[in-house]
Design a protein around this motif. Structure first.
Motif, PDB file in Angstrom:
ATOM      1  N   GLU A 129       0.837  -1.203   0.000  1.00 21.15           N
ATOM      2  CA  GLU A 129       0.000   0.000   0.000  1.00 21.15           C
ATOM      3  C   GLU A 129       0.871   1.252   0.000  1.00 21.15           C
ATOM      4  OE1 GLU A 129      -3.901  -1.829   2.362  1.00 21.15           O
ATOM      5  OE2 GLU A 129      -2.364  -0.721   3.468  1.00 21.15           O
ATOM      6  N   GLY A 130       1.972   1.218   0.755  1.00 23.07           N
ATOM      7  CA  GLY A 130       2.883   2.357   0.755  1.00 23.07           C
ATOM      8  C   GLY A 130       3.525   2.571  -0.592  1.00 23.07           C
ATOM      9  N   PHE A 131       3.899   1.478  -1.262  1.00 26.23           N
ATOM     10  CA  PHE A 131       4.498   1.575  -2.589  1.00 26.23           C
ATOM     11  C   PHE A 131       3.480   2.110  -3.595  1.00 26.23           C
ATOM     12  CE2 PHE A 131       6.392  -0.940  -6.362  1.00 26.23           C
ATOM     13  CZ  PHE A 131       7.253   0.100  -6.694  1.00 26.23           C
ATOM     14  N   GLU A 132       2.250   1.647  -3.508  1.00 22.83           N
ATOM     15  CA  GLU A 132       1.200   2.131  -4.407  1.00 22.83           C
ATOM     16  C   GLU A 132       0.974   3.628  -4.239  1.00 22.83           C
ATOM     17  OE1 GLU A 132      -2.139   2.406  -7.040  1.00 22.83           O
ATOM     18  OE2 GLU A 132      -0.517   0.929  -6.871  1.00 22.83           O
ATOM     19  N   ARG A 159      -4.349 -10.678  -4.972  1.00 27.75           N
ATOM     20  CA  ARG A 159      -5.668 -10.935  -5.552  1.00 27.75           C
ATOM     21  C   ARG A 159      -6.749 -10.252  -4.723  1.00 27.75           C
ATOM     22  NH1 ARG A 159      -2.420 -12.502  -8.606  1.00 27.75           N
ATOM     23  NH2 ARG A 159      -2.369 -14.441  -9.839  1.00 27.75           N
ATOM     24  N   VAL A 160      -6.625 -10.378  -3.405  1.00 28.31           N
ATOM     25  CA  VAL A 160      -7.606  -9.743  -2.512  1.00 28.31           C
ATOM     26  C   VAL A 160      -7.538  -8.227  -2.645  1.00 28.31           C
ATOM     27  CG1 VAL A 160      -8.203  -9.346  -0.091  1.00 28.31           C
ATOM     28  CG2 VAL A 160      -7.644 -11.657  -0.875  1.00 28.31           C
ATOM     29  N   MET A 161      -6.337  -7.659  -2.670  1.00 31.18           N
ATOM     30  CA  MET A 161      -6.185  -6.214  -2.792  1.00 31.18           C
ATOM     31  C   MET A 161      -6.786  -5.699  -4.097  1.00 31.18           C
ATOM     32  SD  MET A 161      -2.304  -5.713  -1.239  1.00 31.18           S
ATOM     33  CE  MET A 161      -2.253  -3.942  -1.572  1.00 31.18           C
ATOM     34  N   ARG A 162      -6.608  -6.453  -5.171  1.00 30.42           N
ATOM     35  CA  ARG A 162      -7.103  -6.008  -6.476  1.00 30.42           C
ATOM     36  C   ARG A 162      -8.618  -6.124  -6.602  1.00 30.42           C
ATOM     37  NH1 ARG A 162      -1.757  -8.107  -8.785  1.00 30.42           N
ATOM     38  NH2 ARG A 162      -0.686  -6.143  -9.235  1.00 30.42           N
ATOM     39  N   LYS A 163      -9.238  -6.898  -5.720  1.00 33.09           N
ATOM     40  CA  LYS A 163     -10.692  -7.013  -5.719  1.00 33.09           C
ATOM     41  C   LYS A 163     -11.336  -6.104  -4.676  1.00 33.09           C
ATOM     42  CE  LYS A 163     -10.717 -11.838  -7.296  1.00 33.09           C
ATOM     43  NZ  LYS A 163     -11.024 -13.239  -6.929  1.00 33.09           N
ATOM     44  N   GLY A 164     -10.502  -5.393  -3.920  1.00 37.56           N
ATOM     45  CA  GLY A 164     -11.002  -4.546  -2.852  1.00 37.56           C
ATOM     46  C   GLY A 164     -11.547  -3.226  -3.357  1.00 37.56           C
ATOM     47  N   PRO A 165     -12.002  -2.378  -2.426  1.00 36.53           N
ATOM     48  CA  PRO A 165     -12.608  -1.095  -2.807  1.00 36.53           C
ATOM     49  C   PRO A 165     -11.624  -0.097  -3.406  1.00 36.53           C
ATOM     50  CG  PRO A 165     -12.382  -1.262  -0.425  1.00 36.53           C
ATOM     51  CD  PRO A 165     -12.047  -2.606  -0.972  1.00 36.53           C
ATOM     52  N   PRO A 168      -5.021  -1.472  -6.361  1.00 34.43           N
ATOM     53  CA  PRO A 168      -3.831  -0.787  -6.885  1.00 34.43           C
ATOM     54  C   PRO A 168      -4.002  -0.449  -8.363  1.00 34.43           C
ATOM     55  CG  PRO A 168      -3.226  -2.755  -5.640  1.00 34.43           C
ATOM     56  CD  PRO A 168      -4.692  -2.801  -5.820  1.00 34.43           C
ATOM     57  N   GLN A 169      -3.606   0.753  -8.727  1.00 35.83           N
ATOM     58  CA  GLN A 169      -3.698   1.206 -10.111  1.00 35.83           C
ATOM     59  C   GLN A 169      -2.336   1.260 -10.798  1.00 35.83           C
ATOM     60  OE1 GLN A 169      -6.793   1.849 -11.601  1.00 35.83           O
ATOM     61  NE2 GLN A 169      -7.470   0.958  -9.662  1.00 35.83           N
ATOM     62  N   PHE A 170      -1.282   1.308 -10.005  1.00 40.79           N
ATOM     63  CA  PHE A 170       0.058   1.507 -10.558  1.00 40.79           C
ATOM     64  C   PHE A 170       0.998   0.325 -10.300  1.00 40.79           C
ATOM     65  CE2 PHE A 170      -1.795   5.666  -9.849  1.00 40.79           C
ATOM     66  CZ  PHE A 170      -1.558   6.295 -11.060  1.00 40.79           C
ATOM     67  N   LEU A 171       0.623  -0.547  -9.389  1.00 41.89           N
ATOM     68  CA  LEU A 171       1.432  -1.714  -9.056  1.00 41.89           C
ATOM     69  C   LEU A 171       1.147  -2.827 -10.058  1.00 41.89           C
ATOM     70  CD1 LEU A 171       3.348  -3.219  -7.178  1.00 41.89           C
ATOM     71  CD2 LEU A 171       1.395  -3.713  -5.690  1.00 41.89           C
ATOM     72  N   LEU A 172       2.156  -3.216 -10.822  1.00 43.46           N
ATOM     73  CA  LEU A 172       1.991  -4.192 -11.891  1.00 43.46           C
ATOM     74  C   LEU A 172       2.371  -5.597 -11.435  1.00 43.46           C
ATOM     75  CD1 LEU A 172       3.616  -2.219 -14.867  1.00 43.46           C
ATOM     76  CD2 LEU A 172       1.205  -2.261 -14.195  1.00 43.46           C
TER      77      LEU A 172
END
Length: 237
Positions: A129-132, A159-165, A168-172
């Motif tokens: 989250e800090g990196f994002e 996977r959980v983070m990418r399905k959350g509210p 991440p938009q920039f973390l590939l």
């Protein structure tokens, strides 16, 4: 684009009095356009170390073993004071190796969070989250490389983070894993993590070497916006 190289200190299990009371992650964020130049600088440093101590460039710089050699047989041929100087020079040289890098650190004191069954995924979530947030501030994409860890667990976490509210938009991609023995950059992350560990948990046998103060030499690289002022940017909760 940015690459973040990650290493950890401590075991991820609940504190039971005989294991480590902490779990630490350090992420070294390197701009992609400066990667080649950074590699050349570290390689030149390793050549200087080789000329001075005989330590081959292919030998991993593993910070804990520089202090107390175990598996690293090559270290046993080098005097302890010289090994400690390698660590000092490596950490002290990082602002020159990576002048535009940033460092994110997560340090979880297990006794403050006894309700966690394990600490690896909570720590990694805070780091990612800090990196994002950093990537968003730069409007740039990023990828993560790590030494050996729980690959399946991290894949599931992402996977959980990418399905959350707030995905991440920039973390590939998922976290890429590379052995520290093959990456000077992961070895740098290991040194950062070790220095933070020694700052937070000083040990009597190393106090005379002032290893607890080494982390301060990285002050100019710390991403202090990752946590409240006065905490060196270290994420602690």
């Amino acid at each position: 684009m940015y690459f973040m190289y990650v290493d950890e200190s401590g075991d991820p299990g609940r504190y039971n009095g005989s294991n480590t009371p902490h779990f630490i992650l350090s992420g070294l964020i390197v701009p992609a356009q400066e990667w080649q130049l950074a590699l050349e600088r570290i390689t030149a440093f390793r050549e200087a170390v080789k000329q001075h101590t005989g330590l081959a460039k292919r030998e991993e710089i593993h910070s804990a073993e520089l202090i107390r050699p175990g598996r690293q047989v090559a270290y046993k041929q080098i005097a302890k004071t010289a090994r400690i100087q390698i660590l000092r020079d490596f950490v002290g040289g990082m602002p020159g190796f990576f002048p535009n890098a940033r460092i994110i650190n997560v340090c979880l004191d297990k006794q403050r969070f006894p309700h966690y069954g394990a600490y690896l995924l909570p720590a990694w979530q805070r780091l990612l989250e800090g990196f994002e947030l950093f990537l968003a501030s730069q409007q740039a994409y990023g990828a993560v490389m790590s030494d050996a860890t729980d690959a399946n667990g991290l894949r599931g976490l992402l996977r959980v983070m990418r399905k959350g509210p707030n995905p991440p938009q920039f973390l590939l991609e998922d976290v890429f894993h590379c052995a520290s023995e093959h990456s000077y950059f992961v070895q740098a992350a290991d040194a950062i993590t070790y220095c933070l560990f020694r700052q937070e948990y000083p040990k009597g046998s190393t106090r005379k070497f002032n290893l607890g103060n080494l982390f301060q030499s990285l002050d100019g690289l710390l991403l202090k916006s990752a946590a409240p002022a006065g905490t060196q940017g270290i994420i602690r909760a």
